[in-house]
Design a protein around this motif. Sequence first.
Motif, PDB file in Angstrom:
ATOM      1  N   THR A 111      -0.958   8.091  10.596  1.00 11.57           N
ATOM      2  CA  THR A 111      -1.068   7.642   9.212  1.00 11.57           C
ATOM      3  C   THR A 111      -0.119   6.483   8.925  1.00 11.57           C
ATOM      4  O   THR A 111      -0.493   5.501   8.284  1.00 11.57           O
ATOM      5  CB  THR A 111      -0.774   8.804   8.247  1.00 11.57           C
ATOM      6  OG1 THR A 111      -1.731   9.838   8.457  1.00 11.57           O
ATOM      7  CG2 THR A 111      -0.838   8.335   6.799  1.00 11.57           C
ATOM      8  N   TYR A 122      -0.985   2.594   7.710  1.00 12.11           N
ATOM      9  CA  TYR A 122      -0.415   1.896   6.559  1.00 12.11           C
ATOM     10  C   TYR A 122       0.293   0.613   6.994  1.00 12.11           C
ATOM     11  O   TYR A 122       0.227  -0.406   6.304  1.00 12.11           O
ATOM     12  CB  TYR A 122       0.548   2.812   5.787  1.00 12.11           C
ATOM     13  CG  TYR A 122      -0.137   3.660   4.747  1.00 12.11           C
ATOM     14  CD1 TYR A 122      -0.106   3.312   3.404  1.00 12.11           C
ATOM     15  CD2 TYR A 122      -0.848   4.806   5.098  1.00 12.11           C
ATOM     16  CE1 TYR A 122      -0.739   4.081   2.429  1.00 12.11           C
ATOM     17  CE2 TYR A 122      -1.490   5.587   4.145  1.00 12.11           C
ATOM     18  CZ  TYR A 122      -1.431   5.221   2.817  1.00 12.11           C
ATOM     19  OH  TYR A 122      -2.070   5.987   1.863  1.00 12.11           O
ATOM     20  N   LEU A 139       0.814  -1.215   0.000  1.00 15.57           N
ATOM     21  CA  LEU A 139       0.000   0.000   0.000  1.00 15.57           C
ATOM     22  C   LEU A 139       0.849   1.267   0.000  1.00 15.57           C
ATOM     23  O   LEU A 139       0.403   2.303  -0.503  1.00 15.57           O
ATOM     24  CB  LEU A 139      -0.939   0.003   1.208  1.00 15.57           C
ATOM     25  CG  LEU A 139      -2.024  -1.063   1.226  1.00 15.57           C
ATOM     26  CD1 LEU A 139      -3.053  -0.742   2.306  1.00 15.57           C
ATOM     27  CD2 LEU A 139      -2.712  -1.208  -0.120  1.00 15.57           C
ATOM     28  N   VAL A 140       2.046   1.212   0.541  1.00 16.70           N
ATOM     29  CA  VAL A 140       2.895   2.402   0.538  1.00 16.70           C
ATOM     30  C   VAL A 140       3.250   2.777  -0.891  1.00 16.70           C
ATOM     31  O   VAL A 140       3.043   3.917  -1.333  1.00 16.70           O
ATOM     32  CB  VAL A 140       4.163   2.171   1.385  1.00 16.70           C
ATOM     33  CG1 VAL A 140       5.134   3.345   1.231  1.00 16.70           C
ATOM     34  CG2 VAL A 140       3.793   2.002   2.851  1.00 16.70           C
ATOM     35  N   SER A 156      -1.072  -2.740   5.105  1.00 20.25           N
ATOM     36  CA  SER A 156      -0.309  -3.220   3.949  1.00 20.25           C
ATOM     37  C   SER A 156       0.220  -4.635   4.191  1.00 20.25           C
ATOM     38  O   SER A 156       0.998  -4.853   5.130  1.00 20.25           O
ATOM     39  CB  SER A 156       0.865  -2.282   3.658  1.00 20.25           C
ATOM     40  OG  SER A 156       1.586  -2.750   2.524  1.00 20.25           O
ATOM     41  N   VAL A 215       0.389   8.463   2.570  1.00 24.00           N
ATOM     42  CA  VAL A 215       1.536   8.125   3.405  1.00 24.00           C
ATOM     43  C   VAL A 215       2.488   9.327   3.444  1.00 24.00           C
ATOM     44  O   VAL A 215       2.679  10.003   2.429  1.00 24.00           O
ATOM     45  CB  VAL A 215       2.245   6.859   2.862  1.00 24.00           C
ATOM     46  CG1 VAL A 215       2.945   7.145   1.540  1.00 24.00           C
ATOM     47  CG2 VAL A 215       3.233   6.321   3.878  1.00 24.00           C
ATOM     48  N   LEU A 223      -7.970   4.647   2.494  1.00 23.28           N
ATOM     49  CA  LEU A 223      -7.478   4.791   3.860  1.00 23.28           C
ATOM     50  C   LEU A 223      -7.757   6.172   4.443  1.00 23.28           C
ATOM     51  O   LEU A 223      -7.628   6.384   5.643  1.00 23.28           O
ATOM     52  CB  LEU A 223      -5.982   4.495   3.935  1.00 23.28           C
ATOM     53  CG  LEU A 223      -5.603   3.020   4.147  1.00 23.28           C
ATOM     54  CD1 LEU A 223      -6.001   2.157   2.960  1.00 23.28           C
ATOM     55  CD2 LEU A 223      -4.116   2.878   4.432  1.00 23.28           C
ATOM     56  N   ASP A 247       0.218   3.902  -2.932  1.00 21.20           N
ATOM     57  CA  ASP A 247      -0.133   5.308  -2.765  1.00 21.20           C
ATOM     58  C   ASP A 247       0.855   6.198  -3.494  1.00 21.20           C
ATOM     59  O   ASP A 247       0.462   7.112  -4.229  1.00 21.20           O
ATOM     60  CB  ASP A 247      -0.169   5.652  -1.275  1.00 21.20           C
ATOM     61  CG  ASP A 247      -0.385   7.138  -1.044  1.00 21.20           C
ATOM     62  OD1 ASP A 247      -1.364   7.683  -1.593  1.00 21.20           O
ATOM     63  OD2 ASP A 247       0.432   7.763  -0.338  1.00 21.20           O
TER      64      ASP A 247
END
Length: 361
Positions: free
Chosen positions: A280, A284, A241-242, A288, A262, A258, A245
């Motif tokens: 935040t 994540y 997910l990092v 993730s 990030v 979310l 994004d």
Amino acid sequence: MDEVLIVVGPDVVADAGLIEEIAGREFAALGVRGSVTHARDAAHAAELLRDGAVVIPGRSGEMRELIGRAAGAVVWVDVERVDGVEPGEGATHLHGRGLGGIAWGIRHAAHRMRHPGRRRIPYGPHRDQWGDLYTPADSAPVVALIHGGYWRSIWAADLMEALCADLLARGLAVWNLEYRRPDLHGWEATTADVAAGLAALGDAGKVAVVGHSAGAQLAFQAAADGARVTLAVSLAGVLDLVEGDRRWLSSGAVAAALGRRVPRGAQASHGRSPHADDETVRLYIAASPLLRLPLGVRQLVVQGSADDLDLVDFGRRYTQAARQAGDEVTYLEMPGDHFDVITPATPIWQATAEAIAGALA
């Protein structure tokens, strides 16, 4: 099999010939009989409502009043996004998928007619908190399916219905899970629903949780959070997910789901970020799959080589990291695109289904 009837409202803004082409292609692909009728008015459309009807109502107030009527297993398809529609008992509302939504509506109608024995079981009070249970004649392991759609409410559990039929034919029970999506209900509601939906299976014995695209992220997070599963399967999954994004995957789908982006400079590494005390970053890290390793369950990561290159990258890097973390992971990459992994006739799904059945045997 009964005929699929497409009913087009009198003020639908779309080329009539194109609707006929879409319908014809789907009828042929599904092997069903079907026809398209253009309703003169709402009264004419009301006469046509029945099980297996796919209705494109348009914006007419009189046509839209029909949506709430109890008229059987009608599939209502809005080509534009229309949130909050409450269809009548037994009916379904699909929306926001453009003219392509007509094809999904036809598929949904056909699958419902072919599998009338499925049971819809609620696991909560909201209209999106349910699962469809398909069971073979004998007791069998369960495959829980979690649909994708980049966490957006225009996509729903109908995406996985073709896989339900395929897995059922292989002698497996199937739990096709619906859940509240974060664009309307927030991230916590989504993750809580997936956990509750899997917990609703109780002591089902061997269970494989299989997620497609964003659904794979939800499946793997649930496994990391302690869901009792034998196997976790990612089909074209969003597993990082990092980077999802940072690369603005699907026009910012990760941040939209979310509720935040990030932070710049945060590292994708199990909380060792200089910003790890930031709410935040913690969000994540929790969400993730790459940051939850090791998951501690057996995993199968499936990826079509013709898919979004970022998803191919996520699948490969996730697999390497999971193995380094000590998890047992099988990586299956074959020709195919984002939807080939959920299309029963494709070689990549056939190989996937065989792997799932083997793991549950």
